[in-house]
Design a protein around this motif. Structure first.
Motif, PDB file in Angstrom:
ATOM      1  N   SER A  82      -1.487   2.730  -6.170  1.00 15.25           N
ATOM      2  CA  SER A  82      -0.835   2.849  -7.473  1.00 15.25           C
ATOM      3  C   SER A  82      -1.104   1.663  -8.377  1.00 15.25           C
ATOM      4  N   ASP A  83      -1.490   0.524  -7.804  1.00 12.93           N
ATOM      5  CA  ASP A  83      -1.833  -0.650  -8.601  1.00 12.93           C
ATOM      6  C   ASP A  83      -3.293  -0.626  -9.043  1.00 12.93           C
ATOM      7  N   SER A  84      -4.055   0.307  -8.500  1.00 14.57           N
ATOM      8  CA  SER A  84      -5.487   0.364  -8.813  1.00 14.57           C
ATOM      9  C   SER A  84      -5.802   1.241 -10.010  1.00 14.57           C
ATOM     10  N   SER A 107      -4.758   0.860 -13.121  1.00 16.05           N
ATOM     11  CA  SER A 107      -4.942   0.128 -14.375  1.00 16.05           C
ATOM     12  C   SER A 107      -5.593  -1.217 -14.084  1.00 16.05           C
ATOM     13  N   LYS A 108      -6.396  -1.667 -15.014  1.00 16.14           N
ATOM     14  CA  LYS A 108      -7.115  -2.927 -14.836  1.00 16.14           C
ATOM     15  C   LYS A 108      -6.156  -4.101 -14.721  1.00 16.14           C
ATOM     16  N   GLU A 109      -5.090  -4.081 -15.502  1.00 15.50           N
ATOM     17  CA  GLU A 109      -4.134  -5.193 -15.510  1.00 15.50           C
ATOM     18  C   GLU A 109      -3.400  -5.325 -14.178  1.00 15.50           C
ATOM     19  N   SER A 110      -2.870  -4.222 -13.664  1.00  9.68           N
ATOM     20  CA  SER A 110      -2.133  -4.291 -12.400  1.00  9.68           C
ATOM     21  C   SER A 110      -3.054  -4.625 -11.236  1.00  9.68           C
ATOM     22  N   ALA A 111      -4.295  -4.131 -11.283  1.00  6.97           N
ATOM     23  CA  ALA A 111      -5.259  -4.480 -10.227  1.00  6.97           C
ATOM     24  C   ALA A 111      -5.589  -5.968 -10.271  1.00  6.97           C
ATOM     25  N   LYS A 112      -5.775  -6.503 -11.464  1.00  7.42           N
ATOM     26  CA  LYS A 112      -6.110  -7.920 -11.629  1.00  7.42           C
ATOM     27  C   LYS A 112      -4.989  -8.824 -11.128  1.00  7.42           C
ATOM     28  N   ASP A 113      -3.729  -8.367 -11.293  1.00  7.46           N
ATOM     29  CA  ASP A 113      -2.569  -9.169 -10.897  1.00  7.46           C
ATOM     30  C   ASP A 113      -2.156  -8.953  -9.452  1.00  7.46           C
ATOM     31  N   TYR A 114      -2.920  -8.145  -8.701  1.00  7.47           N
ATOM     32  CA  TYR A 114      -2.471  -7.759  -7.364  1.00  7.47           C
ATOM     33  C   TYR A 114      -2.314  -8.965  -6.433  1.00  7.47           C
ATOM     34  N   ALA A 115      -3.255  -9.886  -6.448  1.00 10.85           N
ATOM     35  CA  ALA A 115      -3.159 -11.052  -5.560  1.00 10.85           C
ATOM     36  C   ALA A 115      -1.938 -11.885  -5.890  1.00 10.85           C
ATOM     37  N   LYS A 116      -1.687 -12.120  -7.162  1.00 13.70           N
ATOM     38  CA  LYS A 116      -0.524 -12.901  -7.585  1.00 13.70           C
ATOM     39  C   LYS A 116       0.771 -12.245  -7.108  1.00 13.70           C
ATOM     40  N   ASN A 117       0.883 -10.943  -7.300  1.00 10.43           N
ATOM     41  CA  ASN A 117       2.094 -10.234  -6.899  1.00 10.43           C
ATOM     42  C   ASN A 117       2.235 -10.166  -5.383  1.00 10.43           C
ATOM     43  N   LEU A 118       1.110 -10.002  -4.681  1.00  8.16           N
ATOM     44  CA  LEU A 118       1.157  -9.909  -3.224  1.00  8.16           C
ATOM     45  C   LEU A 118       1.553 -11.243  -2.600  1.00  8.16           C
ATOM     46  N   THR A 159      -9.103   3.945  -9.627  1.00  5.14           N
ATOM     47  CA  THR A 159     -10.135   3.450 -10.545  1.00  5.14           C
ATOM     48  C   THR A 159     -10.605   2.036 -10.223  1.00  5.14           C
ATOM     49  N   TYR A 160      -9.662   1.154  -9.952  1.00  3.38           N
ATOM     50  CA  TYR A 160     -10.004  -0.251  -9.690  1.00  3.38           C
ATOM     51  C   TYR A 160      -9.753  -0.614  -8.224  1.00  3.38           C
ATOM     52  N   CYS A 161     -10.108   0.308  -7.335  1.00  3.69           N
ATOM     53  CA  CYS A 161      -9.914   0.062  -5.903  1.00  3.69           C
ATOM     54  C   CYS A 161     -10.674  -1.171  -5.433  1.00  3.69           C
ATOM     55  N   ASP A 162     -11.862  -1.404  -5.994  1.00  6.92           N
ATOM     56  CA  ASP A 162     -12.652  -2.562  -5.587  1.00  6.92           C
ATOM     57  C   ASP A 162     -11.951  -3.859  -5.968  1.00  6.92           C
ATOM     58  N   VAL A 163     -11.279  -3.880  -7.104  1.00  2.81           N
ATOM     59  CA  VAL A 163     -10.548  -5.077  -7.537  1.00  2.81           C
ATOM     60  C   VAL A 163      -9.351  -5.322  -6.623  1.00  2.81           C
ATOM     61  N   VAL A 164      -8.574  -4.273  -6.357  1.00  4.44           N
ATOM     62  CA  VAL A 164      -7.416  -4.409  -5.474  1.00  4.44           C
ATOM     63  C   VAL A 164      -7.842  -4.903  -4.094  1.00  4.44           C
ATOM     64  N   ASN A 165      -8.901  -4.332  -3.550  1.00 10.84           N
ATOM     65  CA  ASN A 165      -9.353  -4.744  -2.220  1.00 10.84           C
ATOM     66  C   ASN A 165      -9.857  -6.184  -2.200  1.00 10.84           C
ATOM     67  N   GLU A 166     -10.502  -6.598  -3.272  1.00 11.12           N
ATOM     68  CA  GLU A 166     -10.935  -7.991  -3.360  1.00 11.12           C
ATOM     69  C   GLU A 166      -9.726  -8.932  -3.408  1.00 11.12           C
ATOM     70  N   LYS A 167      -8.680  -8.542  -4.106  1.00 14.05           N
ATOM     71  CA  LYS A 167      -7.459  -9.350  -4.157  1.00 14.05           C
ATOM     72  C   LYS A 167      -6.787  -9.406  -2.793  1.00 14.05           C
ATOM     73  N   LYS A 168      -6.805  -8.311  -2.062  1.00 12.16           N
ATOM     74  CA  LYS A 168      -6.259  -8.297  -0.708  1.00 12.16           C
ATOM     75  C   LYS A 168      -7.031  -9.276   0.182  1.00 12.16           C
ATOM     76  N   ARG A 169      -8.351  -9.279   0.043  1.00 11.40           N
ATOM     77  CA  ARG A 169      -9.162 -10.200   0.837  1.00 11.40           C
ATOM     78  C   ARG A 169      -8.827 -11.649   0.499  1.00 11.40           C
ATOM     79  N   GLU A 170      -8.688 -11.949  -0.779  1.00 10.45           N
ATOM     80  CA  GLU A 170      -8.343 -13.304  -1.205  1.00 10.45           C
ATOM     81  C   GLU A 170      -7.037 -13.772  -0.570  1.00 10.45           C
ATOM     82  N   VAL A 171      -6.031 -12.914  -0.580  1.00  6.31           N
ATOM     83  CA  VAL A 171      -4.728 -13.279  -0.022  1.00  6.31           C
ATOM     84  C   VAL A 171      -4.808 -13.435   1.495  1.00  6.31           C
ATOM     85  N   ALA A 172      -5.572 -12.577   2.154  1.00  6.10           N
ATOM     86  CA  ALA A 172      -5.711 -12.669   3.611  1.00  6.10           C
ATOM     87  C   ALA A 172      -6.314 -13.999   4.035  1.00  6.10           C
TER      88      ALA A 172
END
Length: 312
Positions: free
Chosen positions: A199-201, A203-214, A249-262
Motif C-alpha cells: 500500500s505504500d508502493s 505513490s512515489k512520496e509514500s514509497a520514498k518515505d518508507y525507510a524513514k517510517n519503518l 507501482t514503486y515496489c522497487d523503491v519500497v524494497n530498496e528502502k527495506k534493504r537499507e533499513v535491514a
C-alpha cells in the motif's frame, strides 16, 4: 482473455482490502480507549519459557491464501498435520472483525482473512515445531488487508498522529503478553515478522518515505516491548513485496528502502520473496495481489529461517 481476468480480479481485490482497511480505521477513530478481550485458553505455565513472535503487516501477513488449494497441493498426512495444528506453537490473532481467535489456540489452517484462508503463521509454526519440539512458542498476529505504514501503522515517534493500526497492534500485543504473564510463563519476544509495503508502493512520496517510517516503527516496537526483549534485543524480520509494478507501482523503491533499513542493525534482516508466486488461484479467477497456497507456506518458512537465528 486471461490477461483481462487478471486485471479485473486484481482491481477487485484491491478494492476489497481498501474497504476493509477503512472499516477498521473508522471503528478505531471512535474509540478513545482500546479494550481487548482474551479468553483463558492455556494451562498454568509453571515458569516455563515462552518464546513469542510478533507478526504484522497487510494482507499477505493476515493471510489470503486458499486453504482448499493447500489441501490439494500437499499430501493427506501433511494437510492433517496443518489441520490439527502444532502442539507447541500457539497463536492469538486478529485479522478481520469476523476472524479473531479471542485467545491463544494451536496454530493451524484457516487463521487468515475472508473465511477459508491462512497466512505465513502456518509455515512459520511448521518449522518451529520441527526444529524446536521441546520449546513452547506463541505467535501474536495482528494484521489488516490494505493497511499502509505512512498513516495507519504510523508509530508514536513519527510525525503526525499515531496510526490506528499501530495503536490497536500495540494494545493487542500488550494484552496478549499480560495474559501470558498471568499464566506464569517466562515470556521473551524473539522477534517480529513484517509483511507489508504494497500500500505504500502506490505513490512515489509514500514509497520514498518508507525507510524513514519503518525505522521509527521498529524503534517504537522495541521500546514498547523492551521489558520482554532478550539480551540482544528484539529482532525485526522484514520481507520484500512482490516485484510487480503493474500492481505496486514503486515496489522497487519500497524494497530498496527495506534493504537499507535491514542493513542498519545486526538484528534487522529482510527475506527475499522473489521465488514466491503471486497467485494463479483460484482457477480462472486468480487472486493476483496475494501469494498462492504453497508460496504462503514458503513465506512462513523464510520467516522461520531468519527468526531462528535469534532464538536462544
Amino acid at each position: 482473455m486471461k490477461k483481462k481476468i487478471f486485471i479485473i480480479s486484481g482491481i477487485f481485490l484491491l478494492a476489497v482490502v481498501a474497504v476493509l482497511a477503512v472499516v477498521f480505521i473508522t471503528r478505531d477513530e471512535k474509540t478513545s480507549d482500546i479494550s481487548i478481550d482474551i479468553n483463558d485458553t492455556l494451562p498454568d505455565g509453571n515458569g516455563k519459557k515462552a518464546t513469542v513472535i510478533l507478526l504484522g503487516g497487510q494482507s499477505n501477513a493476515s493471510g489470503c491464501s486458499f486453504d482448499e488449494y493447500l489441501k490439494k497441493n500437499v499430501s493427506k498426512e501433511k494437510y492433517a498435520e496443518y489441520e490439527n495444528g502444532f502442539d507447541n506453537v500457539y497463536i492469538n490473532y486478529h485479522v478481520t472483525d469476523s476472524n479473531v481467535s479471542g485467545g491463544f489456540v494451536k496454530c493451524a489452517v484457516r487463521q487468515g482473512e475472508l473465511g477459508e484462508r491462512f497466512g505465513p503463521e502456518l509455515g512459520l509454526a511448521e518449522k518451529l515445531h520441527e526444529q524446536y519440539p521441546e520449546k513452547t512458542f506463541f505467535i501474536i498476529k495482528c494484521a489488516w488487508g490494505g493497511s499502509n505504514l505512512f498513516r495507519q501503522w504510523r508509530s508514536p515517534s513519527s510525525m503526525g498522529k499515531t496510526g490506528e493500526m499501530y495503536a490497536y497492534f500495540d494494545a493487542f500485543v500488550k494484552t496478549s503478553l499480560q495474559y501470558l504473564d498471568s499464566k506464569n510463563y517466562d515470556v521473551e519476544i524473539a522477534g517480529m515478522c513484517w509483511m507489508q509495503g504494497e500500500s505504500d508502493s502506490v505513490s512515489k512520496e509514500s514509497a520514498k518515505d518508507y525507510a524513514k517510517n519503518l525505522k521509527k516503527f521498529i524503534k517504537d516496537v522495541r521500546k514498547s516491548f523492551e521489558e520482554y526483549a532478550p539480551g540482544g534485543g528484539i529482532a525485526f524480520v522484514d520481507a520484500y513485496i512482490a516485484d510487480n509494478p503493474s500492481l505496486w507501482t514503486y515496489c522497487d523503491v519500497v524494497n530498496e528502502k527495506k534493504r537499507e533499513v535491514a542493513e542498519l542493525s545486526s538484528i534487522n534482516t529482510v527475506v527475499d520473496t522473489g521465488s514466491l508466486v503471486c497467485s494463479e488461484e483460484p482457477e480462472n479467477e486468480p487472486d493476483i495481489p496475494h501469494y498462492d497456497s504453497m508460496s504462503e507456506i514458503k513465506l512462513g518458512h523464510l520467516f522461520a529461517e531468519q527468526i531462528m537465528k535469534f532464538i536462544g
